[in-house]
Design a protein around this motif. Sequence first.
Motif, PDB file in Angstrom:
ATOM      1  N   ASP A  19     107.511  10.761  91.855  1.00  0.00           N
ATOM      2  CA  ASP A  19     108.962  10.588  91.741  1.00  0.00           C
ATOM      3  C   ASP A  19     109.282   9.098  91.597  1.00  0.00           C
ATOM      4  O   ASP A  19     109.017   8.293  92.478  1.00  0.00           O
ATOM      5  CB  ASP A  19     109.632  11.160  92.990  1.00  0.00           C
ATOM      6  N   GLY A  20     109.863   8.701  90.436  1.00  0.00           N
ATOM      7  CA  GLY A  20     110.287   7.315  90.230  1.00  0.00           C
ATOM      8  C   GLY A  20     109.216   6.378  89.735  1.00  0.00           C
ATOM      9  O   GLY A  20     109.502   5.200  89.463  1.00  0.00           O
ATOM     10  N   LEU A  21     107.972   6.832  89.587  1.00  0.00           N
ATOM     11  CA  LEU A  21     106.901   5.973  89.074  1.00  0.00           C
ATOM     12  C   LEU A  21     107.103   5.783  87.573  1.00  0.00           C
ATOM     13  O   LEU A  21     107.107   6.737  86.804  1.00  0.00           O
ATOM     14  CB  LEU A  21     105.543   6.607  89.339  1.00  0.00           C
ATOM     15  N   ASP A  34     111.175   4.315  96.461  1.00  0.00           N
ATOM     16  CA  ASP A  34     110.693   4.636  97.803  1.00  0.00           C
ATOM     17  C   ASP A  34     110.144   6.055  97.883  1.00  0.00           C
ATOM     18  O   ASP A  34     109.485   6.415  98.866  1.00  0.00           O
ATOM     19  CB  ASP A  34     111.822   4.443  98.829  1.00  0.00           C
ATOM     20  N   LYS A  35     110.395   6.863  96.844  1.00  0.00           N
ATOM     21  CA  LYS A  35     109.894   8.237  96.844  1.00  0.00           C
ATOM     22  C   LYS A  35     108.536   8.365  96.158  1.00  0.00           C
ATOM     23  O   LYS A  35     107.927   9.436  96.186  1.00  0.00           O
ATOM     24  CB  LYS A  35     110.911   9.167  96.168  1.00  0.00           C
ATOM     25  N   THR A  36     108.079   7.297  95.518  1.00  0.00           N
ATOM     26  CA  THR A  36     106.766   7.321  94.872  1.00  0.00           C
ATOM     27  C   THR A  36     105.689   7.218  95.945  1.00  0.00           C
ATOM     28  O   THR A  36     105.738   6.327  96.799  1.00  0.00           O
ATOM     29  CB  THR A  36     106.615   6.148  93.895  1.00  0.00           C
ATOM     30  N   GLN A  37     104.713   8.126  95.893  1.00  0.00           N
ATOM     31  CA  GLN A  37     103.681   8.157  96.923  1.00  0.00           C
ATOM     32  C   GLN A  37     102.417   7.425  96.461  1.00  0.00           C
ATOM     33  O   GLN A  37     102.020   7.535  95.299  1.00  0.00           O
ATOM     34  CB  GLN A  37     103.319   9.618  97.259  1.00  0.00           C
ATOM     35  N   PRO A  38     101.798   6.665  97.372  1.00  0.00           N
ATOM     36  CA  PRO A  38     100.531   5.999  97.011  1.00  0.00           C
ATOM     37  C   PRO A  38      99.475   7.022  96.611  1.00  0.00           C
ATOM     38  O   PRO A  38      99.386   8.111  97.193  1.00  0.00           O
ATOM     39  CB  PRO A  38     100.139   5.275  98.298  1.00  0.00           C
TER      40      PRO A  38
END
Length: 757
Positions: free
Chosen positions: A649-651, A495-499
């Motif tokens: 983050d997290g990708l 949920d912290k990965t940004q498009p």
Amino acid sequence: MGTSGINFSGVGSGIDTESIIDQLMKLHERPITALQTRQSELKRQQIAVSQVSGLVSALQAAAGTLDAASGFSLVSGTSSDPSAATITTAAGAQPGAHALKVLELAQTHRIGSTPQASQTDPLGVSGQILVNDKAVSIGASDTLQTIAASINAANAGVAASVVSTSATANVLVLSSTRSGAASAVRVSDVGAGTLASGALGLVGGAAVIADPVGNGAASALFADSATSIGTLLGLASPQAGTFQIDGVDVSVDFGTDSLSMIAARISAAGIAGVTASVAAVKDPVSGIGKMQLTITGASTPTFTDSQNLLANLGIVGQNPTNELVAARDASFELDGLAITRDSNTVTDVLAGATLNLLKDTGAPTTQLTVSADLETIQSNVGRFVDAYNQLASAVGNLSVFDPQTLSTGPLFGDVTIQNTLNVATDILTGAIPGLTGSTSLLSQIGIKLDETGQLRVDDAALAAALSKDTGAVARIFQASGVTTDTGVSFISSTDKTQPGGSGGYAVAVTRLATRASLTAGMAHTADDNPDVEVLNFEGEQFGASGHTIVLRANSTIDDIASQINADAGLAKYVTATVAGGSLALTATDYGSAYSFSVRSTQPAAANNSGIGNTEVQAQGLDVAGTINGEVATGKGQYLTGASGNATTDGLQLRITSTTTGSLGTVSYTRGVARQTRDFAQTATDYVAGTLTKYSNDIGEQVSAIDDDIAAMRERLAAEKTRLRRLFAAMDSAVANIKAAGSGLSGLMPASAFTSPQ
């Protein structure tokens, strides 16, 4: 008024003081009533918040189904003849059509004893028999029923029961617990005993080779090659004796001889053209590595076994006297390819699909079809929409205001709840960051918000969109990443990965992942190592105690590699091969977590593994690089954006490229299902969720009111006690005044109280 708690109100004054006190207390209790009313409202509000939270969780679950890796890759299988075969599918099954011919179904082996007059009378015989290489003891007082129980207790993969065909004909029936030829029931006598072939009549006739191999025979499978045969079989009195191979005596002692020692005794007997070897093989039933003795010759040797020694090793055996059902593998053709399996439930022919063979059809062909299950996908989309609509309806009902009665729902005007619904609505109706084109909004695939605040699905439009491009529809719902380099694959996000923007995130790799590997320092050129060799493996994957494997004496280099690959504790982590006559060991996966070290109990020599008794290290490397210029953590081939990164983050990406440097870009988007999951998690998290904290805050207010009411009741009780004391004192004073007046009137003449004329 006394101290007993019994009040006599107004005895002296004639005034109902207790009634006056009660009226005064009711006035004082009005704040408590107001608090209780407020508390009831808060409880209704808390129940309503919990209801909304539950509906948000239901929406999260529906979104999770769509956002799962298999959410839009569902497939279903159909059969043209469900009476002959069916097909079921799971994630990973590939669409396609297949032609199936079922030639023979797999059968479970079943044999019977000779009929016995009674199933409950003692048979009067004693000794041991072997059932599937497990010793079963029989006593003189045992009946058919108790023998069946003993066989079942041996856990030999055989189910024993007694069948009465008539009052005086009772048959002991042994059934394999698995179908297939490899699971045939094996029974033999022990030593000079004749229980299996005589009293029970389970087997009989001349001995035949049990498991023929090219120009020879193979034994049963044993747990290891170093433990005595008597111990492995569980024999009460391991026999010693002699058998003959091509007429040459071979003496063995099951009390002391292991499988390797028996092979050595056969070799030492000097039988012309005959060789005996022990090799590690995989048990076809359990999949576990076992040890097997193989005896071969220039032509198939002759075996003479008057003492059941070779029979107990599984080299020879007698046929069942009464074979009720033959052991048989399933035989079928799939797309013209001949296939056999030991079960009628076949899971390893088509990836992600299970074939259930039901009937021998022979020549007729059954058509099996695997196709995209668009109907279930559309149904799951409908459940997601329904979950949102239930949330929207509940918030509306709980926030209602009736202008006629001025009554309101428990959440009327509640900003937190309304914001929760607004966030969900914005996700489902808004543009998806990073996604453009004709398939980038729910409204473009037939899902729109109506004037009542409910989502409506145009089933025809959704079905058409799924049929045209299921992947495009999936991107509307799921978190997805599209890479421009074939050596980079999108795996997952948080949920912290940004498009990312239209250009995507640049992927740069500075180091590729490698498998840990090593090659023995000395080549193997001789097979005459007289002693067993022990290899000790250490590494994170093997735990604190490491893993040990015992290599048999006189092993060839191929035998050593085979033993390592057949060891269940090693095969998951290390693969052995032979490179230029030397043993090579390679980790089964990439990265530092699969690094290992190995050390032998013997110095490196030309007749052993060549590893040596000094520890040898094999180090695997993790991939290293950046995503969007931000720090990424490597684990094996997986590169993951570090915690705290602004965008990545997290990708997680998998790097299979064979070159370093710039590896293109990854374009990451979060569809409505993923966004909904993230929003719902933020709202309902057990500890930090907004709705959770809101409900807890209300609960704290309810508890605080309880405390306030309790404190007020204590004060009112004290006030009531004080008023009673005051009124009691007043009543006492009035009584005293009355008493004094009565006394004065008694001291004066009556004329003193007569009015003058």
